[in-house]
Design a protein around this motif. Structure first.
Motif, PDB file in Angstrom:
ATOM      1  N   TYR A  84     -18.439   9.183  26.943  1.00 54.26           N
ATOM      2  CA  TYR A  84     -18.297   7.489  26.978  1.00 54.26           C
ATOM      3  C   TYR A  84     -16.935   7.032  27.740  1.00 54.26           C
ATOM      4  O   TYR A  84     -15.999   7.641  27.383  1.00 54.26           O
ATOM      5  N   TYR A  85     -17.276   6.348  28.679  1.00 56.04           N
ATOM      6  CA  TYR A  85     -15.683   6.037  29.575  1.00 56.04           C
ATOM      7  C   TYR A  85     -15.696   4.390  29.612  1.00 56.04           C
ATOM      8  O   TYR A  85     -16.893   3.671  29.858  1.00 56.04           O
ATOM      9  N   ALA A  86     -14.674   3.778  29.669  1.00 56.71           N
ATOM     10  CA  ALA A  86     -14.418   2.619  29.872  1.00 56.71           C
ATOM     11  C   ALA A  86     -14.145   2.305  31.469  1.00 56.71           C
ATOM     12  O   ALA A  86     -13.224   2.789  32.104  1.00 56.71           O
ATOM     13  N   THR A  87     -15.119   1.467  31.957  1.00 56.75           N
ATOM     14  CA  THR A  87     -14.873   1.071  33.356  1.00 56.75           C
ATOM     15  C   THR A  87     -13.804   0.333  33.754  1.00 56.75           C
ATOM     16  O   THR A  87     -13.342   0.263  34.845  1.00 56.75           O
ATOM     17  N   VAL A 100     -25.562  13.157  29.302  1.00 55.23           N
ATOM     18  CA  VAL A 100     -25.516  11.729  29.678  1.00 55.23           C
ATOM     19  C   VAL A 100     -24.192  11.302  29.110  1.00 55.23           C
ATOM     20  O   VAL A 100     -23.428  11.402  28.367  1.00 55.23           O
ATOM     21  N   THR A 101     -23.815  10.406  30.165  1.00 51.83           N
ATOM     22  CA  THR A 101     -22.490   9.691  30.112  1.00 51.83           C
ATOM     23  C   THR A 101     -22.574   8.198  30.168  1.00 51.83           C
ATOM     24  O   THR A 101     -23.661   7.527  30.921  1.00 51.83           O
ATOM     25  N   VAL A 102     -22.160   7.235  29.309  1.00 45.74           N
ATOM     26  CA  VAL A 102     -22.036   5.841  29.446  1.00 45.74           C
ATOM     27  C   VAL A 102     -20.878   5.392  30.149  1.00 45.74           C
ATOM     28  O   VAL A 102     -19.813   5.695  29.716  1.00 45.74           O
ATOM     29  N   LEU A 103     -21.173   4.560  31.060  1.00 44.50           N
ATOM     30  CA  LEU A 103     -20.108   3.560  31.890  1.00 44.50           C
ATOM     31  C   LEU A 103     -19.943   2.269  31.205  1.00 44.50           C
ATOM     32  O   LEU A 103     -21.033   1.459  31.683  1.00 44.50           O
ATOM     33  N   SER A 104     -19.191   1.933  30.523  1.00 44.21           N
ATOM     34  CA  SER A 104     -19.119   0.423  30.061  1.00 44.21           C
ATOM     35  C   SER A 104     -17.863  -0.155  30.104  1.00 44.21           C
ATOM     36  O   SER A 104     -16.952   0.602  30.568  1.00 44.21           O
ATOM     37  N   GLN A 105     -17.717  -1.512  30.044  1.00 43.33           N
ATOM     38  CA  GLN A 105     -16.615  -2.087  30.413  1.00 43.33           C
ATOM     39  C   GLN A 105     -15.564  -1.564  29.452  1.00 43.33           C
ATOM     40  O   GLN A 105     -14.090  -1.432  29.925  1.00 43.33           O
ATOM     41  N   THR A 106     -15.775  -1.586  28.158  1.00 39.95           N
ATOM     42  CA  THR A 106     -14.867  -1.338  27.171  1.00 39.95           C
ATOM     43  C   THR A 106     -15.461  -0.071  26.215  1.00 39.95           C
ATOM     44  O   THR A 106     -16.784   0.309  26.481  1.00 39.95           O
ATOM     45  N   LEU A 107     -14.492   0.282  25.172  1.00 39.08           N
ATOM     46  CA  LEU A 107     -15.244   1.228  24.475  1.00 39.08           C
ATOM     47  C   LEU A 107     -15.602   0.852  23.017  1.00 39.08           C
ATOM     48  O   LEU A 107     -15.792   1.603  22.290  1.00 39.08           O
ATOM     49  N   SER A 108     -15.718  -0.313  22.964  1.00 39.39           N
ATOM     50  CA  SER A 108     -16.263  -1.007  21.934  1.00 39.39           C
ATOM     51  C   SER A 108     -17.575  -0.745  21.179  1.00 39.39           C
ATOM     52  O   SER A 108     -17.935  -0.784  20.001  1.00 39.39           O
TER      53      SER A 108
END
Length: 346
Positions: free
Chosen positions: A221-224, A200-208
């Motif tokens: 976990y990556y910041a888009t 599983v990978t999360v693509l979110s705007q930031t790493l918050s």
């Protein structure tokens, strides 16, 4: 019967205390004393008229758990005292091809939504921000005892909305799954995909929220907002589940799909999403949508969550905090689902 509830009288007015009428318990009906009701972004879209005309005044809420208080003469599935739930629909035609296949959410004649829909008796359905609800037994779910009561409600929308596409597109061992957004839907998608055995990978705007995402089961976990992210992840994922209710640059996300990969939208932005067909040609990619699940699949999801020890992260609020909670949802200031304590409606 008349019960206490919260309702909005227009797209711009706050939700306020009121009373709503519930039908008498019919032969196949179950009367439920509501214990908890989740707040879904769909409630806000609906109340604010962003998805079309609304039959005001309206009580929303389609993440409902409670206790059976009374059953009709023909009810065989439930007894007084049972822990039960109600999700996004309370009826369907039951006769069309999709209903007969156990996919009532895709009823060809239109399912009856838990709120804002025309019910079988000609009244407008009213949702779970209320003390009681009357529902046909075939649209009531059994809530396993092992799921914490105050955390169970969001499973009836956020849980099934993410479980259904993960289940349909076979998330599991050997599959790389990306979840776009770590909100009410996204955090459930991460937990469920992880429990299914996917990478599983999360693509979110930031790493918050990175620490939260990893603790929930994400492997990456990556910041888009990082311009290197999409280059790094080209041709990576078998499945992307997009939980965001806002416009995205679809070309970037589709470019991260591997051969025969699929991007599924479960978030529903009010605006149309532009798509470049040439992006789909590469790697024979697919772009799809998914609604909630049918009753059978929703029960399967509840049992799966009970078996795997999965529950949403919730913040319990009183009824008088509903309007504040709406503003916090819009500001992404919730980790990760608000749940209303229905006892505060008394």
């Amino acid at each position: 019967m008349h019960v206490n509830a919260y309702a909005a009288s227009s797209a711009t007015s706050p939700l306020e205390p009121t009373t709503i009428e519930r039908r008498a318990v019919g032969p196949a009906d179950v009367l439920i004393d509501i214990a908890y009701a989740g707040i879904c972004h769909s409630d806000i879209h609906t109340i604010r008229g962003e998805w079309g005309e609304v039959p005001y005044p309206l009580t929303v809420g389609h993440e409902i758990v409670g206790t059976v208080a009374e059953v009709g003469a023909d009810v065989t599935k439930y007894s007084v005292g049972d822990r039960v739930g109600v999700g996004c629909m309370v009826n369907s035609c039951r006769e069309c091809e999709n209903c007969r296949a156990g996919e009532e959410q895709y009823c060809l004649n239109g399912n009856v939504g838990t709120y804002g829909a025309l019910d079988r008796d000609g009244t407008v359905t009213q949702g779970g921000y209320s003390q009681k609800i009357v529902v046909d037994q075939d649209f009531v779910l059994c809530v396993p005892e092992s799921i914490p009561y105050e955390k169970a409600a969001p499973l009836l929308c956020a849980g099934i909305t993410t479980y259904s596409p993960l289940n349909h597109w076979n998330a599991g061992p050997g599959k790389k799954v990306a979840i776009v957004g770590l909100g009410g839907l996204g955090h459930m998608a991460v937990k469920i995909a992880h429990a299914m055995g996917a990478e599983v990978t999360v693509l979110s705007q930031t790493l918050s929220k990175k620490d939260d995402g990893l603790a929930m089961g994400a492997d990456h976990y990556y910041a888009t907002s990082d311009p290197e992210t999409f280059d790094k992840l080209k041709n990576t994922f078998d499945l992307i589940v997009n939980t965001v209710s806002a416009p995205l640059d679809l070309k970037q996300y589709l470019g991260t799909l591997t051969l025969d990969g699929t991007m599924v939208n479960v978030g529903a932005p009010p605006e149309p999403l532009p798509i470049q067909v040439f992006t789909l040609f590469s790697n024979r990619r697919s772009f799809a949508g998914s609604s909630i699940g049918g009753i059978r699949e929703t029960q399967e999801m509840l049992d799966f969550c009970a078996e795997k020890g999965i529950a949403p992260e919730v913040e319990l609020i009183s009824a008088e905090q509903i309007n504040e909670a709406y503003e916090r949802v819009l500001a992404s200031d919730v980790r990760y689902r608000f749940v209303i304590d229905a006892a505060t409606l008394a």
